[in-house]
Design a protein around this motif. Sequence first.
Motif, PDB file in Angstrom:
ATOM      1  N   ARG A  92       0.807  -1.219   0.000  1.00  0.00           N
ATOM      2  CA  ARG A  92       0.000   0.000   0.000  1.00  0.00           C
ATOM      3  C   ARG A  92       0.841   1.271   0.000  1.00  0.00           C
ATOM      4  NH1 ARG A  92      -4.933  -1.410   4.270  1.00  0.00           N
ATOM      5  NH2 ARG A  92      -5.743  -3.223   3.126  1.00  0.00           N
ATOM      6  N   LEU A  93       2.132   1.128   0.115  1.00  0.00           N
ATOM      7  CA  LEU A  93       2.993   2.308   0.106  1.00  0.00           C
ATOM      8  C   LEU A  93       3.151   2.844  -1.310  1.00  0.00           C
ATOM      9  CD1 LEU A  93       5.904   1.177   2.484  1.00  0.00           C
ATOM     10  CD2 LEU A  93       3.978   2.681   3.029  1.00  0.00           C
ATOM     11  N   PRO A  94       3.470   4.131  -1.457  1.00  0.00           N
ATOM     12  CA  PRO A  94       3.807   4.662  -2.788  1.00  0.00           C
ATOM     13  C   PRO A  94       4.979   3.886  -3.383  1.00  0.00           C
ATOM     14  CG  PRO A  94       3.506   6.440  -1.203  1.00  0.00           C
ATOM     15  CD  PRO A  94       3.500   5.163  -0.410  1.00  0.00           C
ATOM     16  N   ARG A  95       5.088   3.863  -4.700  1.00  0.00           N
ATOM     17  CA  ARG A  95       6.035   2.982  -5.378  1.00  0.00           C
ATOM     18  C   ARG A  95       7.458   3.128  -4.854  1.00  0.00           C
ATOM     19  NH1 ARG A  95       9.780   3.338  -9.036  1.00  0.00           N
ATOM     20  NH2 ARG A  95       9.332   5.544  -9.404  1.00  0.00           N
ATOM     21  N   GLN A  96       7.959   4.368  -4.764  1.00  0.00           N
ATOM     22  CA  GLN A  96       9.337   4.550  -4.337  1.00  0.00           C
ATOM     23  C   GLN A  96       9.548   4.057  -2.906  1.00  0.00           C
ATOM     24  OE1 GLN A  96      10.868   8.593  -3.775  1.00  0.00           O
ATOM     25  NE2 GLN A  96      12.734   7.999  -4.908  1.00  0.00           N
ATOM     26  N   ALA A  97       8.623   4.411  -2.018  1.00  0.00           N
ATOM     27  CA  ALA A  97       8.729   3.979  -0.623  1.00  0.00           C
ATOM     28  C   ALA A  97       8.601   2.463  -0.521  1.00  0.00           C
ATOM     29  CB  ALA A  97       7.657   4.659   0.219  1.00  0.00           C
ATOM     30  N   ARG A  98       7.719   1.888  -1.336  1.00  0.00           N
ATOM     31  CA  ARG A  98       7.534   0.432  -1.320  1.00  0.00           C
ATOM     32  C   ARG A  98       8.799  -0.287  -1.744  1.00  0.00           C
ATOM     33  NH1 ARG A  98       3.677   0.330  -4.574  1.00  0.00           N
ATOM     34  NH2 ARG A  98       4.746  -0.246  -6.492  1.00  0.00           N
ATOM     35  N   GLU A  99       9.376   0.143  -2.843  1.00  0.00           N
ATOM     36  CA  GLU A  99      10.572  -0.522  -3.338  1.00  0.00           C
ATOM     37  C   GLU A  99      11.742  -0.370  -2.370  1.00  0.00           C
ATOM     38  OE1 GLU A  99      11.315   0.811  -7.295  1.00  0.00           O
ATOM     39  OE2 GLU A  99       9.480  -0.111  -8.103  1.00  0.00           O
TER      40      GLU A  99
END
Length: 334
Positions: A92-99
Amino acid sequence: MLTALEDVTADRVVEALNERGATVVRVDPGDVGPDLGFGFRLGRGEFGSGEAGCGESVWGGWLRTASREVEVAAVTAVYWRRPTPYAARFGRLPRQAREFAVAEARHGLGGVLHGLRRALYVNHPAAVARADFKPVQLQRFAALGLRVPATLITNDVTEARRFAVEHGRVVYKSFRGLPEGTDGRTGAIWAQRIDADALDDSVSVTAHLFQVEVPKSGDVRVTVVGRRVFAQRVTTPDGALDWRRGDWGQLVHTPVVVPEAVRAALHGYLDSCGLVFGCFDFALTGEGTAPEDWWAIECNPNGQWGWLPDAPAIAAAFADILSGEEGEGRDDAK
């Protein structure tokens, strides 16, 4: 034991280990967060140096689930089964934060769990990754003296047609199953016969594996755990090309003896790959009693076996390995 919460196969091994009085901690690394905490240390001296620090080359510290805690330096064996991908935790995190979060968890928590130097891994994920390429498997099978169907890997339609015409009966097999779709479901592509005239330029899009069809009398799933070998002949009521395609409830399983030469090759394969366990698939021709009747298809270094009739005995073999109770030189064929 590193695996997802819903894992019936792992449940069998946990039960067998509990019967032996072994201490079992079941962990899903994908739970990283409030439900899975850890504190790992390497070295004790100031700045990692000094009297106590220089000689500390083993990770210590704790790993804590909602119900258990383990000192990682005390772990003697790891069953690396099927943990949840880290990406599921941070979806559920934004893409950059997720990666970023996935990479940090994989390299931090995963890095320590990959490097428990005093532990036996069944199997180590790095060994699984190396052994997971089917071209490597087929080449190694042949080098060990196992029979392998003539195989072509190509993205050239002319080459594919030439192979099909040359050999007559040819099948296509995918290297991997279908990944998760937008509906969250995965899938499989079954082995299928190929008509040379039906092949077109779409072959160029990616790699394809074609093999000569073995005129088989049946299939065999061989599960090797340490020095123990379990083999079940699998037949379908309709003689299907790919037994996985139909109703598994209608499959007929029959114990089969693995010829000595084939069994030796299987142990040699696992040893050469740094594996303790593997699920091998064979196609049988004739009666299946001679080594030349056995055609090696593939090895899944983290394969499923919980559905097999001899699953209780396989679970016991896993428990023997993980608890250090497997006898020296034990080599049972079932």
